[in-house]
Design an enzyme around this catalytic site. Structure first.
Site, PDB file in Angstrom:
ATOM      1  N   ALA A  73      -1.640  -1.795   2.549  1.00  6.91           N
ATOM      2  CA  ALA A  73      -2.356  -2.815   1.781  1.00  6.91           C
ATOM      3  C   ALA A  73      -2.603  -4.084   2.587  1.00  6.91           C
ATOM      4  O   ALA A  73      -3.645  -4.727   2.428  1.00  6.91           O
ATOM      5  CB  ALA A  73      -1.581  -3.146   0.507  1.00  6.91           C
ATOM      6  N   GLN A 179       0.782  -2.766  -6.602  1.00  2.46           N
ATOM      7  CA  GLN A 179       1.799  -2.524  -7.624  1.00  2.46           C
ATOM      8  C   GLN A 179       1.209  -1.963  -8.915  1.00  2.46           C
ATOM      9  O   GLN A 179       1.948  -1.693  -9.866  1.00  2.46           O
ATOM     10  CB  GLN A 179       2.562  -3.819  -7.932  1.00  2.46           C
ATOM     11  CG  GLN A 179       3.337  -4.396  -6.761  1.00  2.46           C
ATOM     12  CD  GLN A 179       4.556  -3.570  -6.373  1.00  2.46           C
ATOM     13  OE1 GLN A 179       4.967  -2.670  -7.096  1.00  2.46           O
ATOM     14  NE2 GLN A 179       5.146  -3.886  -5.235  1.00  2.46           N
ATOM     15  N   ALA A 198       0.562   3.568   0.227  1.00 11.09           N
ATOM     16  CA  ALA A 198       1.159   4.839  -0.190  1.00 11.09           C
ATOM     17  C   ALA A 198       2.643   4.699  -0.509  1.00 11.09           C
ATOM     18  O   ALA A 198       3.149   5.371  -1.408  1.00 11.09           O
ATOM     19  CB  ALA A 198       0.968   5.887   0.909  1.00 11.09           C
ATOM     20  N   HIS A 199       3.346   3.838   0.213  1.00 12.76           N
ATOM     21  CA  HIS A 199       4.805   3.850   0.115  1.00 12.76           C
ATOM     22  C   HIS A 199       5.343   3.231  -1.172  1.00 12.76           C
ATOM     23  O   HIS A 199       6.550   3.284  -1.432  1.00 12.76           O
ATOM     24  CB  HIS A 199       5.437   3.174   1.339  1.00 12.76           C
ATOM     25  CG  HIS A 199       5.361   1.684   1.329  1.00 12.76           C
ATOM     26  ND1 HIS A 199       6.457   0.892   1.058  1.00 12.76           N
ATOM     27  CD2 HIS A 199       4.341   0.841   1.568  1.00 12.76           C
ATOM     28  CE1 HIS A 199       6.098  -0.377   1.146  1.00 12.76           C
ATOM     29  NE2 HIS A 199       4.817  -0.433   1.444  1.00 12.76           N
ATOM     30  N   THR A 235      -7.703   6.984  15.870  1.00 15.67           N
ATOM     31  CA  THR A 235      -7.495   8.378  15.488  1.00 15.67           C
ATOM     32  C   THR A 235      -6.865   8.445  14.108  1.00 15.67           C
ATOM     33  O   THR A 235      -5.878   7.769  13.829  1.00 15.67           O
ATOM     34  CB  THR A 235      -6.577   9.071  16.513  1.00 15.67           C
ATOM     35  OG1 THR A 235      -7.185   9.002  17.802  1.00 15.67           O
ATOM     36  CG2 THR A 235      -6.347  10.532  16.128  1.00 15.67           C
ATOM     37  N   CYS A 321       8.686  -8.297   1.867  1.00 14.58           N
ATOM     38  CA  CYS A 321       7.986  -8.870   3.016  1.00 14.58           C
ATOM     39  C   CYS A 321       8.373 -10.321   3.249  1.00 14.58           C
ATOM     40  O   CYS A 321       7.985 -10.934   4.236  1.00 14.58           O
ATOM     41  CB  CYS A 321       6.478  -8.782   2.800  1.00 14.58           C
ATOM     42  SG  CYS A 321       5.882  -7.110   2.560  1.00 14.58           S
TER      43      CYS A 321
END
Length: 371
Positions: A73, A179, A198-199, A235, A321
């Site tokens: 994000a 969230q 994703a996490h 990639t 964070c």
């Protein structure tokens, strides 16, 4: 070493077995590069990317062409805001003082580049004023960036009402849905940019996406190989993309069950904590919140000290964070809380792995600490 009970799912979640199972082949036998267009290894990788886009498009009611994969994000927010403003320097950027630092620091950076920026205040529950937002809008010349669900309190901003304002003021809307995914049904129509990771939904770390409405343009922030229509070179992380697609599918399909599961735990937590310690109060309790986050002020206590004593549970005092800061939560401060009350507040966030048994461990630990 026995690990504590985990009440920090808003920081990160474990990888779901179903997600891992789908990722594993792309680490081993199907290890091709999606950019290799001349053999089957590349074709298999490209098919996996297309399937992940299909899953995301179905979950969020967007087009496959609107999905751009990122590292998470934070990168998505940077690409949306910086990428848009570079091409539209005459736009003003409107956000909110209670946003995640991933947005606030981008807005601060844009302000140093002579971009007009506005940070809306919030009320005591953490919600923005639609009237104040409307007063700041310049028709056809505003980029609005709002976090759908606050990561510290679980507050849900009035997104449907904000989208309605677009009809009148023709602004560009970016939503940080990190969230919100898996807790709220998301319909991308009416939104221009949407960021998520994703996490937070039982997917792999280091993987996310930015949805970009067809017709919107952004200046790429990572260049080099021209992948993803030159919007984000590099990639493609095929195992991560596969994991993101599967985690989005699982989260979207399980919204109702997830909310039922977490709401029972959250409500019991809040009710029992206030019995054990009557001076405590729930931050933002009068606003609409998601089911899995509860932010509680233990008035008179220092949150850091309390967390150390509550060693049988893994909790936080705000965003993961921002956990190294010595300052009180900027979110709680923006809600008008005193410094001592903000420092005395802890965030509990629930997930599929939690049960009433986990709550009992916490209640017993809390009684001993407070006793």
């Amino acid at each position: 070493m026995a690990l504590p009970v985990y009440f920090d799912y808003a920081a990160t979640t474990p990888l779901a077995p179903e997600v891992l199972n789908e990722m594993i082949p792309y680490f081993t036998e199907n290890f091709g590069n999606a950019g290799s267009r001349h053999h089957a290894y590349g074709w298999l990788a490209e098919e996996a990317v297309d399937e992940a886009k299909e899953r995301i498009a179905k979950a969020f009611k967007c087009k496959k062409s609107e999905v751009v994969f990122t590292s998470g994000a934070t990168e998505s927010i940077n690409l949306a805001l910086k990428g848009f403003v570079v091409l539209n320097p005459d736009y003003q950027v409107i956000s909110c003082v209670a946003e995640h630092k991933a947005t606030l620091e981008v807005v601060t950076d844009l302000a140093t580049k002579n971009i007009k920026t506005i940070l809306l205040e919030v009320d005591s529950q953490g919600q923005i004023s639609l009237e104040k937002l409307e007063a700041e809008l310049q028709k056809g010349k505003s980029l609005v960036s709002i976090m759908w669900v606050n990561n510290e309190t679980g507050l849900i901003q009035p997104i449907s009402e904000i989208i309605k304002l677009k009809e009148k003021y023709d602004f560009v809307l970016h939503l940080d849905a990190t969230q919100a995914v898996g807790k709220i049904a998301i319909d991308f129509s009416g939104i221009d940019f949407l960021s998520f990771s994703a996490h937070k939904i039982y997917g792999p770390k280091g993987m996310g996406a930015l949805l970009i409405k067809d017709g919107q343009k952004v200046n790429p922030q990572i260049v080099g190989g021209g992948q993803q229509r030159n919007l984000r070179s590099g990639t493609l992380n095929i195992p991560g993309i596969v994991g993101l697609g599967k985690s989005v599918e699982l989260a979207n399909n399980g919204i109702s069950e997830f909310n039922t599961h977490c709401e029972k735990l959250r409500d019991r937590l809040e009710e029992e904590v206030l019995k054990i310690y009557p001076k405590a109060f729930v931050n933002g309790s009068d606003a609409q919140r998601v089911s899995n986050i509860s932010n509680i002020c233990f008035k008179g206590f220092d949150g850091e000290d309390l967390m150390r004593k509550l060693h049988k549970v893994a909790i936080s005092n705000g965003s993961a964070c921002n956990s190294a800061t010595t300052f009180p939560s900027h979110v709680l401060s923006a809600m008008g809380m005193s410094e001592s009350d903000a420092f005395g507040s802890l965030r509990f966030s629930f997930g599929w792995g939690n049960s009433d048994k986990d709550l009992e461990v916490f209640f017993e630990n809390l009684r001993k600490v407070l006793g």
